[in-house]
Design an enzyme around this catalytic site. Sequence first.
Site, PDB file in Angstrom:
ATOM      1  N   SER A   1      -4.697   4.890  -1.870  1.00  0.00           N
ATOM      2  CA  SER A   1      -3.318   5.177  -1.474  1.00  0.00           C
ATOM      3  C   SER A   1      -2.357   4.037  -1.816  1.00  0.00           C
ATOM      4  CB  SER A   1      -3.235   5.490   0.021  1.00  0.00           C
ATOM      5  OG  SER A   1      -3.524   4.350   0.799  1.00  0.00           O
TER       6      SER A   1
ATOM      7  N   LYS B   1      -0.530   0.353   4.589  1.00  0.00           N
ATOM      8  CA  LYS B   1       0.653   0.943   3.970  1.00  0.00           C
ATOM      9  C   LYS B   1       1.770  -0.093   3.927  1.00  0.00           C
ATOM     10  CE  LYS B   1      -0.834   5.276   3.581  1.00  0.00           C
ATOM     11  NZ  LYS B   1      -2.269   4.927   3.765  1.00  0.00           N
TER      12      LYS B   1
END
Length: 202
Positions: free
Chosen positions: A120, A157
């Site tokens: 990701s 993230k």
Amino acid sequence: MKPLTVRQREILDCIRRSVENEGFPPTIAEIARAIGVSSPHGVREQLRALERKGVIELIPSASRGIRLLARAEEPGLPLIGKVAAGRPLLTEAQVERYCQLGPELFEHKGDYLLRVQGMSMRDAGIIDGDLLVVQQAQEARSGQIVVVRLHDEVTVKRLRLEGALAYLEPANPEFSVIAVDPERQPLCIEGIVVGVIRTRVG
């Protein structure tokens, strides 16, 4: 020397910081406050364990009776692999092993290593299998890459703060941005990524 436990390493770091910054070791009460425990008895037990491992000497009848020994070298950063849902990151059960890293390798000091699972954050240069060097923190600035716990799961993230909302942004268009309203769902920042180690090439 046997590897130090996570708690012992935390206490040893606390002693080192006090000696470096104040010029003298902390009291047992100061150590307890620094590591967030209420019982000084537990701290005494850990100090005795550190003495048995040869990294400190305890001086009886002295309030600051702790002396760092030459063998108190850095035991290395704990490497955390697969993270179990709902568990704190830095528990002994989560640590695979300890890794020695030279402090000059990264601009900011890391507290632990986290093994990346997934792609990701690919476009930020972070891929599956990499080791992230993470500095423990409970707060972060917008734009920093963070390790966060959300719904009992840990993810990496880029944090973006906008008004009352926090956005967890992937660095891969195949993944979706996660919008979080901290008033409705807890967002627990576990640390800030300060470095990446590539464990394989090709």
